[in-house]
Design an enzyme around this catalytic site. Structure first.
Site, PDB file in Angstrom:
ATOM      1  N   LYS A 180      23.229  -1.849  10.670  1.00 20.06           N
ATOM      2  CA  LYS A 180      21.996  -2.294  11.297  1.00 20.06           C
ATOM      3  C   LYS A 180      21.879  -3.813  11.264  1.00 20.06           C
ATOM      4  O   LYS A 180      22.279  -4.464  10.284  1.00 20.06           O
ATOM      5  CB  LYS A 180      20.789  -1.672  10.584  1.00 20.06           C
ATOM      6  CG  LYS A 180      20.739  -0.159  10.679  1.00 20.06           C
ATOM      7  CD  LYS A 180      20.563   0.306  12.113  1.00 20.06           C
ATOM      8  CE  LYS A 180      20.467   1.805  12.211  1.00 20.06           C
ATOM      9  NZ  LYS A 180      20.187   2.274  13.587  1.00 20.06           N
ATOM     10  N   ASP A 207      24.010  -2.279  15.376  1.00 15.87           N
ATOM     11  CA  ASP A 207      22.912  -1.606  16.070  1.00 15.87           C
ATOM     12  C   ASP A 207      21.635  -2.389  15.815  1.00 15.87           C
ATOM     13  O   ASP A 207      21.177  -2.496  14.679  1.00 15.87           O
ATOM     14  CB  ASP A 207      22.785  -0.168  15.541  1.00 15.87           C
ATOM     15  CG  ASP A 207      21.714   0.633  16.253  1.00 15.87           C
ATOM     16  OD1 ASP A 207      21.028   0.082  17.139  1.00 15.87           O
ATOM     17  OD2 ASP A 207      21.558   1.819  15.927  1.00 15.87           O
ATOM     18  N   GLU A 253      25.011  -2.290  19.901  1.00 16.72           N
ATOM     19  CA  GLU A 253      24.171  -1.180  20.327  1.00 16.72           C
ATOM     20  C   GLU A 253      22.710  -1.570  20.440  1.00 16.72           C
ATOM     21  O   GLU A 253      22.168  -2.253  19.592  1.00 16.72           O
ATOM     22  CB  GLU A 253      24.323  -0.024  19.332  1.00 16.72           C
ATOM     23  CG  GLU A 253      23.542   1.218  19.696  1.00 16.72           C
ATOM     24  CD  GLU A 253      23.911   2.404  18.814  1.00 16.72           C
ATOM     25  OE1 GLU A 253      23.028   3.249  18.565  1.00 16.72           O
ATOM     26  OE2 GLU A 253      25.074   2.484  18.368  1.00 16.72           O
ATOM     27  N   GLU A 271      20.262   6.074  23.692  1.00 18.44           N
ATOM     28  CA  GLU A 271      19.672   7.114  22.844  1.00 18.44           C
ATOM     29  C   GLU A 271      18.198   7.314  23.186  1.00 18.44           C
ATOM     30  O   GLU A 271      17.618   8.354  22.855  1.00 18.44           O
ATOM     31  CB  GLU A 271      19.818   6.776  21.362  1.00 18.44           C
ATOM     32  CG  GLU A 271      18.967   5.615  20.897  1.00 18.44           C
ATOM     33  CD  GLU A 271      19.192   5.251  19.440  1.00 18.44           C
ATOM     34  OE1 GLU A 271      18.304   5.557  18.623  1.00 18.44           O
ATOM     35  OE2 GLU A 271      20.236   4.680  19.126  1.00 18.44           O
ATOM     36  N   ASP A 283      21.752  11.717  23.460  1.00 19.64           N
ATOM     37  CA  ASP A 283      21.609  12.577  22.281  1.00 19.64           C
ATOM     38  C   ASP A 283      21.317  13.987  22.768  1.00 19.64           C
ATOM     39  O   ASP A 283      20.349  14.206  23.503  1.00 19.64           O
ATOM     40  CB  ASP A 283      20.470  12.052  21.402  1.00 19.64           C
ATOM     41  CG  ASP A 283      20.389  12.730  20.051  1.00 19.64           C
ATOM     42  OD1 ASP A 283      20.434  13.976  20.012  1.00 19.64           O
ATOM     43  OD2 ASP A 283      20.269  12.019  19.032  1.00 19.64           O
ATOM     44  N   HIS A 322      24.888   9.887  20.742  1.00 23.84           N
ATOM     45  CA  HIS A 322      24.088   9.533  19.581  1.00 23.84           C
ATOM     46  C   HIS A 322      23.804  10.808  18.787  1.00 23.84           C
ATOM     47  O   HIS A 322      23.706  11.891  19.362  1.00 23.84           O
ATOM     48  CB  HIS A 322      22.765   8.904  20.045  1.00 23.84           C
ATOM     49  CG  HIS A 322      21.786   8.624  18.959  1.00 23.84           C
ATOM     50  ND1 HIS A 322      20.753   9.494  18.633  1.00 23.84           N
ATOM     51  CD2 HIS A 322      21.647   7.564  18.132  1.00 23.84           C
ATOM     52  CE1 HIS A 322      20.036   8.975  17.657  1.00 23.84           C
ATOM     53  NE2 HIS A 322      20.551   7.813  17.323  1.00 23.84           N
ATOM     54  N   GLU A 338      29.030  10.205  15.749  1.00 23.35           N
ATOM     55  CA  GLU A 338      28.154   9.441  14.869  1.00 23.35           C
ATOM     56  C   GLU A 338      27.768  10.333  13.695  1.00 23.35           C
ATOM     57  O   GLU A 338      27.112  11.363  13.870  1.00 23.35           O
ATOM     58  CB  GLU A 338      26.900   8.970  15.598  1.00 23.35           C
ATOM     59  CG  GLU A 338      25.958   8.226  14.664  1.00 23.35           C
ATOM     60  CD  GLU A 338      24.843   7.491  15.372  1.00 23.35           C
ATOM     61  OE1 GLU A 338      24.273   6.569  14.765  1.00 23.35           O
ATOM     62  OE2 GLU A 338      24.536   7.831  16.532  1.00 23.35           O
TER      63      GLU A 338
END
Length: 379
Positions: free
Chosen positions: A168, A197, A223, A249, A272, A299, A332
């Site tokens: 992150k 991300d 991302e 996502e 997703d 995702h 993931e």
């Protein structure tokens, strides 16, 4: 065979060590809405809805349940269109489609169990029996040790055998973000893939500036650099950077992905299955992506049911063709503490040196542990 009952289980588990991302939400619990669909043949299917569990439960029970009773589960796409058209006059938000996703996954699970085949055999077959997983983690936990905790966590994933990690970013200071990413890259070395991300926290100029600063670090992808609604902005960011830009996502249905894919606003789309419309709709999104030369890497975030559904979908996704080294999709595999992921299936889905086997049992390929379901159920 007819549907006789639709039940939603709201599950919740407390997180021992709360964590956060650029969104600023402090995760203190993990929760999920699990959809259970029973039939007069004694076959039960399971699905999962992404997002706020209580809202999903309400949508399924008040908008979809009555239209499902008495239907043939094998009419899965007929049912999908009926439920979709039931709610589209009221504005299609992510929540209504996430609720529909859980229903769709459960219907595919029933079909697979009825014919004794895993879902991937019903949607085209398996391109692979196992998949490389990337570890999603490196959230923000101790704000006084942001760099140290990221390095320690990344090194642990490397020791476990993961060959790819996603971390992150989005600390409100791009210099801190860059320092943290550099430290992780130095710690894990050049042979382990690394993605970042941002959870859509940057403006277009900020994303381009930080992206260019990160390019020497050889990142797998950047991302959700900006808001998911800003498709024009994604085009700008993607064109400006020499690294792959990923997102999706927070997009839903083939219509939500249509212009993103056609304009190549992202290099990688990440639908997703528990959010974008279920297995039925994600197949269409993947076909759109393939037709436009856009990579599809789903995702995944949730319980063992959502993880199993994602694996069934990934099994049926073809490689991205390249002359010497085709690129298979990746899984993931988020690594934050989550008993709903680890305890809800009788045989948990696990990784071994970064590799996850595609479940080959009927339907989603897992059996739900009803004792665990009862243990975590709050409504």
């Amino acid at each position: 065979m007819k549907i006789t009952e639709v039940t939603c289980h709201l599950l919740q588990a407390k997180v021992d060590k709360p964590f956060t991302s650029a969104r600023g939400w402090l995760y203190t619990t993990r929760s999920s809405c699990i959809v259970e669909i029973a039939t007069d043949a004694g076959i039960t299917g399971w699905g999962e809805c992404y997002g706020p569990a209580a809202v999903n439960k309400t949508i399924v029970e008040t908008q979809y349940r009555q239209r499902l009773l008495g239907r043939d589960p094998f009419d899965v796409e007929v049912v999908w269109e009926d439920l979709y058209n039931r709610i589209k006059d009221y504005g299609l938000t992510g929540m209504t489609i996430a609720a529909l996703s859980g229903v769709d996954i459960a219907l595919w699970d029933i079909i697979g169990r009825a014919v004794g085949k895993p879902v991937h055999k019903l949607i085209g077959g398996a391109h692979r029996t196992e998949v490389q997983a990337y570890a999603t983690g490196l959230y923000f936990i101790d704000m006084d040790r942001l760099v140290e905790e990221a390095v320690e966590e990344a090194e642990e994933y490397a020791r476990q055998g993961f060959r790819a990690i996603k971390m992150k970013i989005g600390l409100g200071d791009m210099r801190k973000d860059l320092e943290r990413v550099k430290a992780v890259r130095d710690a894990i070395g050049p042979d382990i893939q690394l993605a970042v991300d941002a959870n859509h926290c940057f403006t277009v100029p900020q994303a381009i500036r930080l992206g260019r600063a990160m390019e020497p670090l050889d990142l797998m992808w950047f991302e959700e650099p900006i808001s998911p609604e800003d498709h024009d902005g994604y085009v700008e960011v993607t064109r400006a950077l020499d690294m792959a830009v990923a997102g999706g996502e927070n997009d839903f249905t083939r219509w939500g992905f249509r212009d993103v894919i056609a304009r190549k606003a992202m290099d990688i789309v990440q639908p997703d299955v528990c959010a974008a419309g279920g297995i039925s709709e994600c197949r269409k999104i993947a076909a759109l992506a393939s037709a436009h030369g856009v990579e599809c890497v789903p995702h995944a975030w949730g319980s063992a049911i959502g993880l199993a559904a994602t694996l069934q979908f990934i099994a049926a996704l073809p490689d991205m063709p390249q002359a010497f080294r085709p690129i298979p999709p990746m899984l993931e595999f988020e690594q934050t503490p989550n008993p709903l992921r680890d305890e809800l299936a009788r045989e948990p889905i696990v990784q071994n040196r970064g590799i996850v086997r595609i479940p080959d049992g009927p339907g989603l390929g897992i059996e739900v542990d009803r004792d665990a379901l009862a243990r975590w159920k709050v409504a």
